[in-house]
Design a protein around this motif. Structure first.
Motif, short mmCIF file in Angstrom:
data_model
loop_
_atom_site.label_atom_id
_atom_site.label_comp_id
_atom_site.label_asym_id
_atom_site.label_seq_id
_atom_site.Cartn_x
_atom_site.Cartn_y
_atom_site.Cartn_z
N PRO A 1 35.89 -45.71 53.76
CA PRO A 1 36.43 -44.63 52.93
C PRO A 1 36.91 -45.18 51.59
O PRO A 1 37.42 -46.30 51.52
CB PRO A 1 37.62 -44.11 53.73
CG PRO A 1 37.41 -44.60 55.12
CD PRO A 1 36.61 -45.85 55.01
N GLU B 1 39.47 -44.64 49.82
CA GLU B 1 40.89 -45.00 49.73
C GLU B 1 41.19 -46.35 50.38
O GLU B 1 42.22 -46.96 50.11
CB GLU B 1 41.79 -43.91 50.32
CG GLU B 1 41.49 -43.53 51.74
CD GLU B 1 40.48 -42.39 51.88
OE1 GLU B 1 40.43 -41.82 52.98
OE2 GLU B 1 39.77 -42.07 50.93
N PRO C 1 44.31 -46.42 62.00
CA PRO C 1 44.59 -45.04 62.43
C PRO C 1 43.43 -44.11 62.07
O PRO C 1 42.62 -44.42 61.19
CB PRO C 1 45.84 -44.67 61.63
CG PRO C 1 45.79 -45.55 60.44
CD PRO C 1 45.15 -46.83 60.89
N LYS C 2 43.37 -42.99 62.78
CA LYS C 2 42.30 -42.02 62.50
C LYS C 2 42.47 -41.39 61.13
O LYS C 2 41.50 -41.05 60.48
CB LYS C 2 42.28 -40.94 63.58
CG LYS C 2 41.77 -41.43 64.90
CD LYS C 2 41.65 -40.30 65.88
CE LYS C 2 41.08 -40.84 67.18
NZ LYS C 2 40.74 -39.80 68.11
N ASP C 3 43.71 -41.23 60.70
CA ASP C 3 43.98 -40.57 59.42
C ASP C 3 44.64 -41.58 58.47
O ASP C 3 45.66 -42.17 58.80
CB ASP C 3 44.90 -39.37 59.64
CG ASP C 3 45.10 -38.55 58.38
OD1 ASP C 3 44.43 -38.81 57.37
OD2 ASP C 3 45.94 -37.64 58.42
N ILE C 4 44.08 -41.77 57.29
CA ILE C 4 44.59 -42.75 56.33
C ILE C 4 46.01 -42.41 55.91
O ILE C 4 46.80 -43.31 55.59
CB ILE C 4 43.65 -42.85 55.10
CG1 ILE C 4 44.08 -43.97 54.15
CG2 ILE C 4 43.61 -41.56 54.33
CD1 ILE C 4 43.91 -45.33 54.71
N SER C 5 46.40 -41.14 55.97
CA SER C 5 47.75 -40.77 55.54
C SER C 5 48.82 -41.33 56.48
O SER C 5 49.98 -41.41 56.12
CB SER C 5 47.88 -39.26 55.44
OG SER C 5 47.75 -38.66 56.71
N ASP C 6 48.42 -41.75 57.70
CA ASP C 6 49.38 -42.33 58.64
C ASP C 6 49.89 -43.70 58.19
O ASP C 6 50.91 -44.17 58.68
CB ASP C 6 48.78 -42.46 60.03
CG ASP C 6 48.60 -41.11 60.70
OD1 ASP C 6 47.83 -41.04 61.66
OD2 ASP C 6 49.25 -40.14 60.27
N LYS D 1 55.24 -42.21 54.71
CA LYS D 1 55.58 -42.09 56.12
C LYS D 1 56.38 -43.28 56.63
O LYS D 1 57.10 -43.17 57.59
CB LYS D 1 54.31 -41.92 56.96
CG LYS D 1 53.69 -40.56 56.83
CD LYS D 1 52.72 -40.31 57.93
CE LYS D 1 52.22 -38.87 57.85
NZ LYS D 1 51.33 -38.53 58.92
#
Length: 78
Positions: free
Chosen positions: A33, A35, A47-52, A57
């Motif tokens: 990805p 990012e 993690p499955k979601d980069i925002s994690d 957070k």
């Protein structure tokens, strides 16, 4: 994928190598990805979601750890 042979047999070793090869091909076939491209090369898990993993957070956790580390040299006297 074929059924898993009994462990310890030559068929099992062949099956295991084939399974590992298929997993590696699938893993390395995916594009990184955008990012994550700036971070480092070689990231293959996370993690499955980069925002994690974004700082927003983790800031509260980092503050709590820093507070704890600042007080480590102090003794509790009752």
């Amino acid at each position: 994928m074929t059924e898993k042979p009994e462990s310890g047999t030559p068929e099992f070793e062949k099956w295991l190598k084939q399974r590992a090869k298929e997993r590696a091909e699938k893993l390395f076939a995916k594009e990184m990805p955008p990012e994550l491209a700036e971070l480092e090369k070689g990231i293959i898990a996370g993690p499955k979601d980069i925002s994690d993993i974004m700082p927003e957070k983790s800031i509260p956790e980092d503050i709590a750890i820093d507070k704890n580390n600042k007080k480590k040299h102090l003794k509790v006297i009752k």
